[in-house]
Write a protein that holds these residues in place. Structure first.
Motif, PDB file in Angstrom:
ATOM      1  N   ALA A 193       0.742  -1.397   0.141  1.00 38.72           N
ATOM      2  CA  ALA A 193      -0.024  -0.040   0.076  1.00 38.72           C
ATOM      3  C   ALA A 193       0.899   1.346  -0.043  1.00 38.72           C
ATOM      4  O   ALA A 193       0.450   2.300  -0.649  1.00 38.72           O
ATOM      5  N   GLN A 194       1.992   1.306   0.835  1.00 32.88           N
ATOM      6  CA  GLN A 194       2.717   2.347   0.856  1.00 32.88           C
ATOM      7  C   GLN A 194       3.562   2.588  -0.475  1.00 32.88           C
ATOM      8  O   GLN A 194       3.465   3.844  -1.142  1.00 32.88           O
ATOM      9  N   TYR A 195       4.136   1.568  -1.195  1.00 32.56           N
ATOM     10  CA  TYR A 195       4.655   1.409  -2.293  1.00 32.56           C
ATOM     11  C   TYR A 195       3.744   2.093  -3.493  1.00 32.56           C
ATOM     12  O   TYR A 195       4.196   3.168  -4.202  1.00 32.56           O
ATOM     13  N   TRP A 196       2.489   1.639  -3.280  1.00 28.70           N
ATOM     14  CA  TRP A 196       1.414   2.039  -4.474  1.00 28.70           C
ATOM     15  C   TRP A 196       1.029   3.506  -4.222  1.00 28.70           C
ATOM     16  O   TRP A 196       0.978   4.077  -5.412  1.00 28.70           O
ATOM     17  N   TRP A 197       1.178   3.963  -3.134  1.00 27.11           N
ATOM     18  CA  TRP A 197       0.787   5.494  -2.884  1.00 27.11           C
ATOM     19  C   TRP A 197       1.813   6.360  -3.050  1.00 27.11           C
ATOM     20  O   TRP A 197       1.726   7.499  -3.647  1.00 27.11           O
ATOM     21  N   THR A 198       2.921   6.057  -2.814  1.00 21.04           N
ATOM     22  CA  THR A 198       4.137   6.983  -2.831  1.00 21.04           C
ATOM     23  C   THR A 198       5.234   6.802  -3.882  1.00 21.04           C
ATOM     24  O   THR A 198       6.133   7.652  -3.985  1.00 21.04           O
ATOM     25  N   GLY A 199       5.151   5.648  -4.207  1.00 19.28           N
ATOM     26  CA  GLY A 199       6.140   5.213  -5.257  1.00 19.28           C
ATOM     27  C   GLY A 199       7.447   4.709  -4.641  1.00 19.28           C
ATOM     28  O   GLY A 199       7.381   4.398  -3.176  1.00 19.28           O
TER      29      GLY A 199
END
Length: 286
Positions: A193-199
């Motif tokens: 989720a964090q990677y999807w949101w912030t790259g």
């Protein structure tokens, strides 16, 4: 010490009051669903006999007096609690080891091997790779290991205390394998989720897992009430309020550091889903 089955009762028998009494008296115990019954286990035959007598006298848990003297040493000290919750203790021990190796989040050479994506530092700049490049090199452990990284003592202390509080509840109710599976699932979901949101970014900590455990206990308890998942008053409100405060961006504005809000939300939503599934399954077995 060998575990002894004290009681075998129908699933519709309400043991919550008696279990609460055992908790107040510090008696180590475990309740499991086996063969269409709920089974109460305690360590040792001597303790089992005393617990049987206590249940015969106070099946609803309405008792003001303590157990006979031989049971008093059973009051749980820290060592006993650690032994009773081996998976919770193991995750925390591994977290402390990583904290030491990464020098409280300052050793970027060590953090580089545990972060969600690989990176390099050149002067004051950090250059991060993308996930497909990282996984293409076979570094699949990175999907989970960011949950072990903590940046500073306060970050570690807060997350460790909450994992101890929530993790051992789930380990008691659903066993060590259940807690392990949920921890890995929530770690995976919160990291994605964090990677999807912030790259590509550098983040870490158990907080995404903690919100997953919170959501799991919350929804499970509403569908299939049980003493283990009954959280202290105000805990749910406090943690949800903290999540909303973090999402305002106030900490970034005050330059206290970035908060992995997407990881928190991803963990919470996944935990609510597992709590929904687990609670529905528990209700069907009653």
């Amino acid at each position: 010490m060998t575990a002894v089955a004290v009681l075998r009762l129908p699933l519709d028998t309400d043991l919550s009051g008696f279990v609460a009494l055992l908790r107040r008296l510090g008696v180590p115990h475990r309740v499991a669903e086996e063969g269409g019954q709920q089974v109460l286990w305690v360590p040792g035959e001597q303790l089992a006999e005393q617990v049987r007598e206590l249940y015969a006298q106070h099946p609803d848990g309405e008792a003001g007096e303590l157990l006979p003297e031989p049971v008093q040493p059973a009051r749980e000290g820290m060592l006993r609690q650690l032994l009773a919750n081996p998976l919770t203790a193991a995750v925390l021990l591994l977290t402390f080891m990583v904290f030491a190796v990464t020098a409280a989040g300052e050793n970027y050479a060590a953090i580089r091997w545990l972060s969600f994506v690989d990176f390099r530092i050149d002067g004051e700049h950090i250059y991060l790779t993308y996930l497909d490049a990282t996984l293409g090199s076979g570094q699949w452990w990175r999907l989970i290991t960011p949950m072990l990284i903590h940046f500073g003592w306060l970050h570690l202390a807060m997350n460790s205390l909450w994992y101890w509080e929530l993790g051992r509840r789930i380990e008691f109710r659903q066993g060590a394998l259940g807690l392990l599976g949920l921890t890995l699932l929530f770690g995976l979901a919160s990291n994605f989720a964090q990677y999807w949101w912030t790259g590509p970014s550098l983040f870490g900590g158990l907080s995404g897992v903690l919100y997953g455990l919170l959501g799991h206990c919350w929804i499970y308890q509403r569908l299939a009430p049980n003493p283990a998942y009954r959280l202290p008053p105000g805990v749910l409100v406090m943690m949800l309020a903290w999540l909303l405060i973090c999402m305002t961006g106030i900490f970034e504005l005050l330059q206290f550091g970035a908060i992995a809000n997407a990881a928190h939300v991803g963990g919470l939503l996944t935990g609510c889903l597992t709590g929904l599934l687990g609670g529905m399954l528990a209700r069907r077995t009653v």
